[in-house]
Design a protein around this motif. Structure first.
Motif, PDB file in Angstrom:
ATOM      1  N   GLU A  19      68.913  24.382  35.991  1.00 11.87           N
ATOM      2  CA  GLU A  19      69.263  24.179  34.581  1.00 11.87           C
ATOM      3  C   GLU A  19      68.652  25.268  33.709  1.00 11.87           C
ATOM      4  N   GLU A  20      67.419  25.673  34.006  1.00  8.86           N
ATOM      5  CA  GLU A  20      66.796  26.750  33.237  1.00  8.86           C
ATOM      6  C   GLU A  20      67.579  28.052  33.378  1.00  8.86           C
ATOM      7  N   LEU A  21      68.018  28.355  34.595  1.00  3.34           N
ATOM      8  CA  LEU A  21      68.810  29.568  34.810  1.00  3.34           C
ATOM      9  C   LEU A  21      70.141  29.485  34.065  1.00  3.34           C
ATOM     10  N   ALA A  22      70.746  28.300  34.039  1.00  5.15           N
ATOM     11  CA  ALA A  22      72.004  28.140  33.319  1.00  5.15           C
ATOM     12  C   ALA A  22      71.803  28.347  31.821  1.00  5.15           C
ATOM     13  N   VAL A  23      70.714  27.804  31.278  1.00 10.62           N
ATOM     14  CA  VAL A  23      70.420  28.000  29.852  1.00 10.62           C
ATOM     15  C   VAL A  23      70.184  29.479  29.549  1.00 10.62           C
ATOM     16  N   GLU A  24      69.400  30.142  30.394  1.00 11.46           N
ATOM     17  CA  GLU A  24      69.118  31.559  30.175  1.00 11.46           C
ATOM     18  C   GLU A  24      70.394  32.392  30.250  1.00 11.46           C
ATOM     19  N   ALA A  25      71.239  32.115  31.235  1.00 11.71           N
ATOM     20  CA  ALA A  25      72.479  32.873  31.360  1.00 11.71           C
ATOM     21  C   ALA A  25      73.385  32.642  30.155  1.00 11.71           C
ATOM     22  N   GLU A  26      73.429  31.420  29.657  1.00 13.82           N
ATOM     23  CA  GLU A  26      74.264  31.132  28.494  1.00 13.82           C
ATOM     24  C   GLU A  26      73.788  31.898  27.270  1.00 13.82           C
ATOM     25  N   VAL A  27      72.476  31.909  27.041  1.00 11.69           N
ATOM     26  CA  VAL A  27      71.940  32.611  25.876  1.00 11.69           C
ATOM     27  C   VAL A  27      72.184  34.116  25.995  1.00 11.69           C
ATOM     28  N   ARG A  28      71.954  34.666  27.173  1.00 13.81           N
ATOM     29  CA  ARG A  28      72.183  36.098  27.356  1.00 13.81           C
ATOM     30  C   ARG A  28      73.646  36.454  27.094  1.00 13.81           C
ATOM     31  N   TRP A  29      74.550  35.633  27.581  1.00 19.70           N
ATOM     32  CA  TRP A  29      75.956  35.941  27.364  1.00 19.70           C
ATOM     33  C   TRP A  29      76.330  35.825  25.883  1.00 19.70           C
ATOM     34  N   LEU A  30      75.771  34.859  25.176  1.00 20.32           N
ATOM     35  CA  LEU A  30      76.068  34.754  23.744  1.00 20.32           C
ATOM     36  C   LEU A  30      75.616  36.009  22.999  1.00 20.32           C
ATOM     37  N   PHE A  31      74.436  36.537  23.357  1.00 22.53           N
ATOM     38  CA  PHE A  31      74.005  37.795  22.750  1.00 22.53           C
ATOM     39  C   PHE A  31      74.980  38.921  23.101  1.00 22.53           C
ATOM     40  N   ASP A  32      75.344  39.005  24.373  1.00 22.87           N
ATOM     41  CA  ASP A  32      76.269  40.052  24.792  1.00 22.87           C
ATOM     42  C   ASP A  32      77.623  39.919  24.099  1.00 22.87           C
ATOM     43  N   ASP A  33      78.082  38.682  23.950  1.00 25.20           N
ATOM     44  CA  ASP A  33      79.378  38.460  23.323  1.00 25.20           C
ATOM     45  C   ASP A  33      79.367  38.919  21.869  1.00 25.20           C
ATOM     46  N   VAL A  34      78.272  38.677  21.161  1.00 29.33           N
ATOM     47  CA  VAL A  34      78.186  39.135  19.770  1.00 29.33           C
ATOM     48  C   VAL A  34      78.239  40.656  19.709  1.00 29.33           C
ATOM     49  N   VAL A  35      77.530  41.325  20.623  1.00 29.62           N
ATOM     50  CA  VAL A  35      77.540  42.782  20.639  1.00 29.62           C
ATOM     51  C   VAL A  35      78.942  43.305  20.932  1.00 29.62           C
ATOM     52  N   LEU A  36      79.620  42.702  21.896  1.00 31.77           N
ATOM     53  CA  LEU A  36      80.988  43.108  22.196  1.00 31.77           C
ATOM     54  C   LEU A  36      81.908  42.900  20.998  1.00 31.77           C
ATOM     55  N   LEU A  37      81.768  41.762  20.347  1.00 33.09           N
ATOM     56  CA  LEU A  37      82.619  41.482  19.192  1.00 33.09           C
ATOM     57  C   LEU A  37      82.348  42.449  18.052  1.00 33.09           C
ATOM     58  N   ASP A  38      81.100  42.859  17.853  1.00 35.01           N
ATOM     59  CA  ASP A  38      80.803  43.854  16.823  1.00 35.01           C
ATOM     60  C   ASP A  38      81.571  45.150  17.086  1.00 35.01           C
TER      61      ASP A  38
END
Length: 489
Positions: free
Chosen positions: A166-185
Motif C-alpha cells: 500500500e505504501e508503494l502504491a501511494v508513493e507511485a500515485e503521488v509521483r505520477w500526479l507530479f509527473d502528470d502536472v509537469v506534462l500538462l504544463d
C-alpha cells in the motif's frame, strides 16, 4: 471445604456478570456519516485519519510544509502516507497480527474439578461428605507452542507485506500526479502556441477577405480552426486543475498549496534505463508480493509441523487431586490421573496431507509471483524502450524539417517571396508537430511510470525530472517543460 465453596461462588458470580453483557450493533450508515462530518475541515479537504491517531499526527506535522511554502514530492509522499485511512487500517491489522504471536505462545490454563460430592453422607447419616478436588491441565505437545508462534509470525509478516504494498502504491500515485502536472504544463504551453498561431491565421485571412484575396469560406475555416485550438488548450488547463486538486486531496492540503515542479522538455534522450536483469532483481528484492508469498510458505510450514506432532500418542490431560476423607493410617490421600490419546482410528493423516498440499501451494505461489513480476517488468521495460525509440525517431525526422521550414519561411518573408498567410501556416504546422511530440513524450512517461510500479520503487541509475528538492534516482523520466519558441530541441 470453605475455600472450595468460596471459589465456586466466585466463579458463579463471574459467570452471571458475563451473561449480563449485551452485544453492540454498529450501524454502518450512521457511523459513516459521523466519520465524514468529523473529517470535514474549513481549510482543506476532509482528513479521515485524524489527529487522534497519535503517531500519525506527529508524522503529519513533520511532513506538512510551512504555510505558503512549496510542496515538494518528498513531503507530499510523507503526507499522503500519514493521512491515508486505508494505510492506518492496515497498520492496525499488523498490530493485531503481532499480538497474535503472543496469544499463540500462551499455555492453556488448568481447571479445578470437584465432582461426585456426596452430600447425602452429611445430610442423612451425619457422616463427613466425600470431596475429591482435582487440578487438571493439558500439556502441549513438544514443539506445539513454537509452531503456533511461527505460524502467527508468518501472518504478521504477510500483514506487513500488505502495508508495504500500500505504501508503494501511494508513493507511485503521488509521483505520477507530479509527473502528470509537469506534462500538462508542457502540453498547455504547446497548445497555447498553436492556438496563437491559428488566431493569427484567422486574423490574416480576415484581412485578405477584405482585399478579396481570400474567400469567406477560407475565413470561416480559419476561425473554426482557431476555436478548436482554443478548446484543446482550455481542456488541458482544466485537466491540470483537476490533477492538482487530486494531488492536494491525496496529501490533505488546501488548494493554496503550491507543488514544486521541475523539469525540462528539451532534455532528450532521457537518462538510460537500467538493464532488464538489474530491474528484475530490484523488483524481486523489494516486492511486497514476494515477501507476502514467503510469509505464506513459512506459515504453511509451521502449520505442517503442528499437524505432524498430532500423529503421535500424547496426553489428553494430566490430573492431580486429593481425597478429603478420614484415613485410618494418616497417609495423605493424593491421587493422580492421566488420559492419553491413542492414534488408532486416525493418525491425523488427512490434516497432514492437507498441510503438505498447502505448503506446496504456497511454494508454487512464490514461483508464480516471481514469474508474474518478471513478466511485468520485462513487458513494461519493452514498452518504455519502444516509446523512447519512437520519440527519438520522431525527433530525428521532425526537428530538421521544422528547422528548415522555419528558416526558409523567415528568409522568404524577408525577401518578399512568400505571403504572410503561408508563413503563418508553416508556424501553425510547426506548433502542431510540437504537440504531437509531447503526446509521444507522454506515452513514454506513462510507460516509465508503469515500469516504476512494476519494480516497486524509484528506478535505479536514473534521474528524476519532476520532484521537489533536486535530482535523485526516479524512473529515467525526461523533463517536460515549455521549450520556448520553435520545436523542442
Amino acid at each position: 471445604m470453605a475455600s472450595l465453596t468460596a471459589a465456586m461462588l466466585g466463579a458463579t458470580s463471574l459467570l452471571a456478570l458475563t451473561a449480563c453483557w449485551s452485544p453492540h450493533e454498529t450501524r454502518g450508515a450512521t457511523e459513516a456519516l459521523a466519520i465524514y462530518r468529523q473529517s470535514a475541515r474549513a481549510d482543506g479537504p476532509p482528513r479521515f485519519r485524524g489527529p487522534d491517531e497519535g503517531r500519525a499526527a506527529g508524522e503529519v506535522r513533520r511532513a506538512a510544509p510551512l504555510p505558503n511554502a512549496p510542496l515538494t514530492i518528498d513531503s507530499a509522499i510523507r503526507l499522503a502516507k500519514a493521512s491515508s485511512a486505508r494505510l492506518a487500517e492496515m497498520e492496525r491489522r499488523v498490530a493485531v497480527a503481532e499480538a497474535s504471536v503472543e496469544a499463540a505462545g500462551q499455555r492453556a490454563n488448568p481447571d479445578v474439578r470437584a465432582v461426585n460430592v456426596r452430600l447425602a453422607r452429611a445430610i442423612d447419616t451425619g457422616r463427613d461428605p466425600r470431596v475429591a478436588p482435582r487440578i487438571r491441565f493439558t500439556p502441549e505437545r513438544p514443539g506445539e507452542i513454537a509452531a503456533r508462534q511461527a505460524e502467527a509470525r508468518a501472518g504478521a509478516d504477510e500483514a506487513r507485506a500488505l502495508v508495504r504494498a500500500e505504501e508503494l502504491a501511494v508513493e507511485a500515485e503521488v509521483r505520477w500526479l507530479f509527473d502528470d502536472v509537469v506534462l500538462l504544463d508542457a502540453e498547455i504551453s504547446a497548445a497555447e502556441r498553436i492556438a496563437l498561431a491559428r488566431r493569427k491565421l484567422a486574423a490574416q485571412t480576415r484581412e485578405q477577405l477584405a482585399t478579396a484575396t481570400a474567400t469567406a469560406v477560407d475565413a470561416s475555416l480559419a476561425d473554426l480552426s482557431a476555436v478548436e485550438a482554443e478548446a484543446h488548450a482550455a481542456e488541458r488547463r482544466s485537466r491540470r486543475a483537476l490533477v492538482v486538486a487530486a494531488l492536494l486531496d491525496r496529501v490533505g492540503l488546501p488548494a493554496t498549496a503550491k507543488p514544486v515542479l521541475e523539469g525540462n522538455a528539451g532534455a532528450w534522450p532521457p537518462s538510460p534505463l537500467p538493464s532488464e536483469q538489474t530491474l528484475i532483481e530490484a523488483a524481486l528484492k523489494t516486492s511486497a508480493r514476494v515477501s507476502g508469498a514467503a510469509a505464506r510458505i513459512d506459515g504453511a510450514d509451521a502449520h505442517l509441523h503442528l499437524e505432524q506432532t498430532r500423529r503421535w500418542p500424547w496426553f489428553r490431560f494430566v490430573e492431580v487431586g486429593y481425597e478429603f476423607e478420614r484415613s485410618n493410617t494418616n497417609v495423605p490421600l493424593w491421587t493422580v490421573g492421566a488420559g492419553v490419546e491413542l492414534p488408532i482410528f486416525s493418525a491425523n493423516g488427512g490434516a497432514i496431507r492437507q498441510a503438505e498440499a498447502s505448503k506446496a501451494a504456497a511454494q508454487r505461489g512464490l514461483e508464480a509471483e516471481v514469474e508474474q513480476i518478471v513478466r511485468d517488468v520485462r513487458a513494461r521495460l519493452r514498452e518504455a524502450n519502444a516509446t523512447a525509440a519512437l520519440v527519438t525517431e520522431f525527433r530525428r525526422v521532425a526537428l530538421p524539417a521544422l528547422e528548415r521550414a522555419s528558416s526558409e519561411a523567415a528568409r522568404a518573408l524577408d525577401s518578399g517571396g512568400i505571403d504572410t498567410l503561408r508563413a503563418l501556416t508553416v508556424e501553425e504546422r510547426r506548433c502542431h508537430v510540437e504537440v504531437e511530440l509531447f503526446r509521444l513524450v507522454r506515452q513514454y512517461r506513462v510507460a516509465v511510470d508503469a515500469l516504476r510500479r512494476a519494480v516497486g520503487g524509484p528506478l535505479l541509475g536514473t534521474v528524476t525530472s519532476s520532484s521537489g528538492g533536486g535530482s535523485r534516482p526516479h524512473g529515467g523520466d525526461p523533463g517536460v517543460a515549455p521549450p520556448g519558441r520553435g520545436a523542442p530541441r
